[in-house]
Design a protein around this motif. Structure first.
Motif, mmCIF file in Angstrom:
data_model
loop_
_atom_site.group_PDB
_atom_site.id
_atom_site.type_symbol
_atom_site.label_atom_id
_atom_site.label_comp_id
_atom_site.label_asym_id
_atom_site.label_seq_id
_atom_site.Cartn_x
_atom_site.Cartn_y
_atom_site.Cartn_z
ATOM 1 N N MET A 1 0.630 -1.098 -0.068
ATOM 2 C CA MET A 1 -0.609 0.409 0.000
ATOM 3 C C MET A 1 0.642 1.278 -0.013
ATOM 4 O O MET A 1 -0.077 2.030 -0.749
ATOM 5 N N ILE A 2 2.300 1.004 0.340
ATOM 6 C CA ILE A 2 3.489 2.435 0.425
ATOM 7 C C ILE A 2 3.515 2.753 -1.010
ATOM 8 O O ILE A 2 4.280 1.528 -1.377
ATOM 9 N N GLY A 3 3.163 3.834 -1.453
ATOM 10 C CA GLY A 3 3.402 4.217 -2.992
ATOM 11 C C GLY A 3 2.451 3.933 -3.272
ATOM 12 O O GLY A 3 2.046 4.474 -5.182
ATOM 13 N N GLU A 4 1.198 4.236 -3.507
ATOM 14 C CA GLU A 4 -0.207 3.811 -3.871
ATOM 15 C C GLU A 4 -0.484 5.301 -4.465
ATOM 16 O O GLU A 4 -0.471 5.707 -3.298
ATOM 17 N N ARG A 5 -1.495 5.295 -5.122
ATOM 18 C CA ARG A 5 -1.706 6.739 -5.411
ATOM 19 C C ARG A 5 -3.784 6.582 -5.583
ATOM 20 O O ARG A 5 -3.948 7.047 -6.513
ATOM 21 N N MET A 6 -3.415 7.530 -4.225
ATOM 22 C CA MET A 6 -4.825 6.092 -3.925
ATOM 23 C C MET A 6 -5.691 8.031 -3.783
ATOM 24 O O MET A 6 -5.088 8.430 -3.814
ATOM 25 N N PRO A 7 -6.625 7.701 -4.725
ATOM 26 C CA PRO A 7 -7.094 9.451 -4.335
ATOM 27 C C PRO A 7 -7.392 9.026 -3.116
ATOM 28 O O PRO A 7 -8.042 9.169 -2.328
ATOM 29 N N ARG A 8 -7.146 11.140 -3.023
ATOM 30 C CA ARG A 8 -8.055 11.296 -1.533
ATOM 31 C C ARG A 8 -9.332 11.520 -1.214
ATOM 32 O O ARG A 8 -10.475 11.689 -1.801
ATOM 33 N N ARG A 9 -9.571 11.068 -0.304
ATOM 34 C CA ARG A 9 -10.607 10.572 0.084
ATOM 35 C C ARG A 9 -11.863 11.882 0.965
ATOM 36 O O ARG A 9 -12.833 12.806 0.538
ATOM 37 N N GLU A 10 -11.090 13.194 1.372
ATOM 38 C CA GLU A 10 -11.657 14.767 1.424
ATOM 39 C C GLU A 10 -11.838 15.033 0.275
ATOM 40 O O GLU A 10 -12.919 16.212 0.308
ATOM 41 N N ASP A 11 -11.749 14.761 -0.916
ATOM 42 C CA ASP A 11 -11.382 15.479 -1.400
ATOM 43 C C ASP A 11 -12.959 15.763 -2.300
ATOM 44 O O ASP A 11 -13.964 16.900 -2.792
ATOM 45 N N ALA A 12 -14.287 14.595 -1.972
ATOM 46 C CA ALA A 12 -15.338 14.026 -2.431
ATOM 47 C C ALA A 12 -16.111 14.917 -1.207
ATOM 48 O O ALA A 12 -17.208 15.423 -2.137
ATOM 49 N N ARG A 13 -15.804 15.232 -0.362
ATOM 50 C CA ARG A 13 -16.672 16.458 0.399
ATOM 51 C C ARG A 13 -16.092 17.736 0.016
ATOM 52 O O ARG A 13 -17.471 18.625 0.357
ATOM 53 N N LEU A 14 -14.895 17.730 0.208
ATOM 54 C CA LEU A 14 -14.481 19.510 -0.104
ATOM 55 C C LEU A 14 -14.969 20.251 -1.524
ATOM 56 O O LEU A 14 -15.310 20.959 -1.476
ATOM 57 N N LEU A 15 -14.622 19.408 -2.929
ATOM 58 C CA LEU A 15 -15.480 19.718 -3.966
ATOM 59 C C LEU A 15 -17.016 19.692 -4.004
ATOM 60 O O LEU A 15 -16.794 20.257 -4.917
ATOM 61 N N ARG A 16 -17.597 18.861 -3.077
ATOM 62 C CA ARG A 16 -18.608 19.436 -3.710
ATOM 63 C C ARG A 16 -19.407 20.400 -2.484
ATOM 64 O O ARG A 16 -20.662 20.705 -2.390
ATOM 65 N N GLY A 17 -18.223 21.360 -1.739
ATOM 66 C CA GLY A 17 -18.607 22.469 -0.664
ATOM 67 C C GLY A 17 -19.395 21.940 0.679
ATOM 68 O O GLY A 17 -19.980 22.434 1.119
ATOM 69 N N ALA A 18 -18.833 20.368 0.602
ATOM 70 C CA ALA A 18 -19.481 19.752 1.761
ATOM 71 C C ALA A 18 -18.742 20.095 3.466
ATOM 72 O O ALA A 18 -18.768 20.016 4.069
ATOM 73 N N GLY A 19 -17.451 21.040 2.969
ATOM 74 C CA GLY A 19 -16.901 21.335 4.028
ATOM 75 C C GLY A 19 -17.119 21.752 4.984
ATOM 76 O O GLY A 19 -17.944 22.565 4.843
ATOM 77 N N ARG A 20 -16.220 21.808 6.600
ATOM 78 C CA ARG A 20 -16.893 22.654 7.634
ATOM 79 C C ARG A 20 -15.621 24.006 7.763
ATOM 80 O O ARG A 20 -14.529 23.070 8.300
ATOM 81 N N TYR A 21 -15.269 24.381 7.716
ATOM 82 C CA TYR A 21 -14.865 25.853 8.086
ATOM 83 C C TYR A 21 -15.531 26.191 9.023
ATOM 84 O O TYR A 21 -16.388 26.526 9.557
ATOM 85 N N VAL A 22 -13.873 26.965 9.489
ATOM 86 C CA VAL A 22 -14.610 28.283 10.631
ATOM 87 C C VAL A 22 -15.381 28.861 10.446
ATOM 88 O O VAL A 22 -16.886 29.288 10.812
ATOM 89 N N ALA A 23 -15.337 29.935 8.818
ATOM 90 C CA ALA A 23 -16.790 30.434 9.202
ATOM 91 C C ALA A 23 -18.172 29.784 9.148
ATOM 92 O O ALA A 23 -18.953 29.975 8.710
ATOM 93 N N ASP A 24 -18.196 28.284 8.594
ATOM 94 C CA ASP A 24 -19.532 27.053 8.430
ATOM 95 C C ASP A 24 -19.994 26.709 9.028
ATOM 96 O O ASP A 24 -21.027 26.372 9.581
ATOM 97 N N ILE A 25 -19.086 27.416 10.927
ATOM 98 C CA ILE A 25 -19.544 26.651 12.306
ATOM 99 C C ILE A 25 -20.426 27.906 12.460
ATOM 100 O O ILE A 25 -20.266 29.018 12.764
ATOM 101 N N ARG A 26 -21.569 27.125 13.219
ATOM 102 C CA ARG A 26 -22.787 28.372 13.468
ATOM 103 C C ARG A 26 -23.004 27.492 14.884
ATOM 104 O O ARG A 26 -22.511 26.546 15.771
ATOM 105 N N VAL A 27 -22.826 28.798 16.580
ATOM 106 C CA VAL A 27 -22.783 28.862 17.611
ATOM 107 C C VAL A 27 -23.987 30.049 18.181
ATOM 108 O O VAL A 27 -23.921 31.114 17.675
ATOM 109 N N ASP A 28 -24.528 29.101 18.923
ATOM 110 C CA ASP A 28 -26.224 30.140 19.102
ATOM 111 C C ASP A 28 -24.882 31.101 20.193
ATOM 112 O O ASP A 28 -24.124 31.543 20.657
ATOM 113 N N GLY A 29 -25.830 32.326 19.245
ATOM 114 C CA GLY A 29 -25.575 33.667 19.752
ATOM 115 C C GLY A 29 -24.578 34.595 19.751
ATOM 116 O O GLY A 29 -23.999 35.236 20.896
ATOM 117 N N CYS A 30 -23.146 33.904 18.354
ATOM 118 C CA CYS A 30 -22.069 34.259 18.199
ATOM 119 C C CYS A 30 -21.995 35.876 17.972
ATOM 120 O O CYS A 30 -23.342 35.942 17.147
#
Length: 737
Positions: A1-30
């Motif tokens: 498995m070392i050396g295998e060109r595995m696609p990034r699993r996080e890209d499916a989330r990030l590329l469809r706009g489902a990433g969770r950045y600080v600006a996406d976090i909703r905190v009550d009363g912020c």
């Protein structure tokens, strides 16, 4: 498995706009914070009138330093001595020292309200003369801190070189180079939310590279036990070194949340990111190199005045890195470097992708080309004659590093083959004979310093048959979510989909250093590799107890433990009692290396530079996931292209920023990316179980000097002062004349 060109699993989330950045976090009363910043680069702060700001509907609070006098100074990142006499107040007090320095904070029910309050504030400053250039500032005509000079720290590396060496050399070349100031321009600027908890604790969400460092600094600043501060790093849109620190705005936001008893958020906008900290590079370099008539280098001297901005928050870290890498890939017996960390009336600097190594490579690689031109020798041949030989590793440099392993000639030769060096030299001669637009070929061979310190890793078996990997690293886009499970799965002999990574949460990961200096795989990945091996051994021991056999009879293979015809699994063992192994790994620093080669065409009438071909050959040791490393190599090369041709933070003579948006601060886009060929050699790291060295910063190190050397070659200019980065059309047009 070392050396295998595995696609990034996080890209499916990030590329469809489902990433969770600080600006996406909703905190009550912020609530939202906006900072009132001074427009004057240097002056006595006479007052901050916030009455109109407080009257804006929706503004909850507005405070200057006078309202928050107990705010602790901004903590230095590494070297406390450099900042002890020059404290950095989170809100300016007494004097402002750079345009854009926060002088007050406005807290509103949303960002728009806070900005309206910010714009209503009135700041009174009596202007003083400003000094922007570190070499000029070192002279001290304008002093930022009364009673102190502007040199915050001065160091020397290697032994001074005797005058007889310079007098006796066949040739001595001298030059002065300017490493321009750069903005980090990560897609996501700095961002933080602080929520006060019952009992005085804090929960913090931040776009950061080192959550445990941020936790420590906030706890120290507000007199809390570290466990009372929880730092969570969600998805991060890039960092490049500028999110390793605890910035003054973070202290103000935390203080506001504590005082108001409500969550407070600050999201830095693009204008703030360009005009305020962090910036990178900013070195004035003076070099001298002595050599024999055969091109063999006998001495190299480098003097550095490094602009650290108005406050020496990072001290001499970056210029020290430049100094210790000054000799590059060459066996030079005498190397002497003097560095000065100098405060100027500009935004404070921080490590920026490469952090000292690009500056070192630019100085020596441009000077080697200058030497070759003076001697009438091929620049590739001059490099070959001076390389550290493979049999001489480990190699102790005159400035104090020990290079672990390398074959620099192999990397250069590969780059020349990939470029088709002979063809382009022939084409260059044909164009010159025909009077056509000139082309030039530029080379760079570099050595990189990667990784420092220790890192934590743990692997835990779960009753459902999956595994959890915990790392003290913190991804800011490097692909940890894919590559770290790949390492653990390789040891356990299971599919990578069965391994889940947890990092970036100080309440779950007990300790960690973070991700910077290309350390993640080299140290953090190795810690996980070792922890996974320990887990296998602990599973064998537990299986032996469960099966009633000696440990030596238990075989582990592909997630199954077997002895005497009976089997069990880590999942079954974990169901009976927790099954986990921890590791802390602290190997020596590693020294990746490589070679870049570029072909450019210069328009002598308009000064435009077109990069016809760019080759980067890098040696990262053993590469765990080539697909991820290729992506980092492309990105780093484009950032190097940006420094060479386009980017630069500019100020007016009075210190006011002139690059306030991306129409002024030019970034290369996909239209400017040239044909780029990536290739590798492999010299394993002898000090880690994976054999990996750091990757990700190579292009920022190798590409700029290769491009500049190519332009100098095209214009046939022996005077390096005529070609200072960025090589704008005006700069090249002027040099062509």
């Amino acid at each position: 498995m070392i050396g295998e060109r595995m696609p990034r699993r996080e890209d499916a989330r990030l590329l469809r706009g489902a990433g969770r950045y600080v600006a996406d976090i909703r905190v009550d009363g912020c609530l939202d914070a906006a900072f009132v910043c001074g427009a004057v680069a240097h002056g006595e702060l006479r007052g901050v009138d916030l009455e109109r700001a407080r009257a804006v509907p929706g503004v909850v609070a507005a405070w200057s330093h006078a309202d928050l006098p107990d705010l602790p100074p901004t903590p230095p990142m590494l070297d406390a001595d450099s900042a002890r006499e020059r404290p950095w107040p989170p809100l300016a007090s007494g004097r402002v020292r750079y345009a854009g320095e926060p002088v007050a904070v406005v807290i509103g029910t949303d960002r728009y309200v806070a900005e309206d309050g910010r714009d209503a504030a009135v700041v009174r400053v009596d202007a003083l003369p400003a000094v922007l250039d570190p070499a000029e500032a070192a002279g001290g005509a304008v002093r930022l801190f009364p009673g102190l000079g502007n040199v915050a720290e001065e160091r020397e590396f290697g032994a001074p070189i005797e005058q007889d060496v310079w007098r006796g050399a066949a040739v001595v070349v001298e030059a002065r180079y300017r490493q321009q100031r750069l903005a980090h321009t990560s897609i996501e600027p700095r961002a933080i939310i602080v929520r006060p908890e019952a009992g005085g604790g804090l929960t913090v969400w931040a776009s950061h590279q080192a959550p445990h460092r941020l936790r420590r600094d906030l706890a120290d600043a507000f007199g809390l036990r570290p466990e009372r501060v929880r730092v969570i790093v969600p998805d991060v849109g890039g960092a490049f070194g500028g999110k390793s620190e605890t910035w003054p705005e973070y202290l103000v936001v935390a203080a506001a949340a504590r005082r108001l008893g409500r969550p407070v958020r600050w999201l830095q906008d693009r204008a703030e990111a360009l005009t305020g900290p962090p910036h990178g590079r900013d070195q004035d370099q003076r070099v001298r190199m002595a050599a024999g008539a055969d091109g063999r280098i006998v001495a190299y001297e480098l003097h550095i005045d490094a602009g650290v901005g108005a406050y020496p928050h990072t001290g001499a870290f970056v210029p020290t890195a430049t100094a210790m890498m000054a000799g590059g890939a060459y066996a030079i017996a005498r190397v002497h470097v003097r560095t000065r960390a100098v405060v100027t009336n500009t935004a404070p600097t921080a490590p920026y992708r490469g952090a000292g190594r690009p500056e070192a490579a630019a100085a020596i690689e441009r000077t080697v080309d200058l030497l070759a031109r003076r001697l009438g020798l091929d620049p590739a041949e001059v490099r070959r004659r001076n390389f550290i030989a493979p049999q001489d590793f480990p190699y102790r440099t005159p400035t104090g590093f020990t290079y672990d392993s390398g074959d620099y000639a192999a990397a250069l030769d590969r780059a020349l083959r990939e470029l088709d060096y002979g063809h382009w030299r022939g084409e260059q001669a044909r164009r010159r004979a025909a009077g056509r637009a000139p082309i030039g070929i530029g080379l760079c061979t570099y050595v990189e310093r990667a990784g420092m310190g220790e890192e934590f890793g743990a692997v835990e078996a779960c009753p459902d048959g999956t595994f959890v990997a915990l790392s003290g690293c913190c991804s800011t886009g490097q692909g940890h979510e894919t590559a770290f499970p790949q390492v653990v799965a390789a040891v356990l002999g299971v599919g990578a989909e069965r391994v889940r990574l947890v990092e970036g949460d100080t309440a779950v990961v007990p300790r960690g250093i973070g991700s910077f200096a290309s350390r993640s795989m080299q140290i953090g990945g190795a810690a996980l590799h070792r922890a996974a091996g320990k887990l296998v051994e602990e599973a064998r021991r537990r299986a032996a107890e469960a099966l009633g056999v000696p440990v030596a009879e238990v075989e582990y293979r592909a997630g199954t433990l077997t002895a005497g015809g009976r089997t069990t699994t880590p999942a079954e063992l974990a169901a009976a009692a927790p099954l986990r192994a921890d590791d802390t790994f602290a190997p020596p620093e590693a020294f990746p290396f490589g070679a870049c080669a570029a072909v450019v065409e210069v328009d002598p009438d308009l000064g435009g530079v077109e990069v016809l071909r760019l080759v980067a050959v890098d040696d990262y040791g053993v590469v765990v996931n080539p697909l991820i490393v290729d992506g980092q190599a492309y990105g780093s090369a484009v950032q190097g292209l940006g420094q060479a041709l386009y980017e630069g933070v500019r100020h007016a003579a009075d210190g006011r920023p002139e690059t306030t948006g991306l129409l002024d601060y030019l970034l290369p886009t996909c239209s400017e990316v040239p044909p780029l060929r990536l290739a590798e050699t492999c010299t394993p790291n002898p000090n880690t179980p994976l054999g990996a060295k750091g990757a990700g910063e190579a292009g920022c190190i190798g590409v700029p000097p290769a491009i500049v050397n190519a332009v100098a070659d095209a214009l046939d200019r022996a005077d390096p002062a005529a070609l200072q980065m960025p090589l704008t059309p005006y700069t090249c047009w002027s040099a062509a004349r």
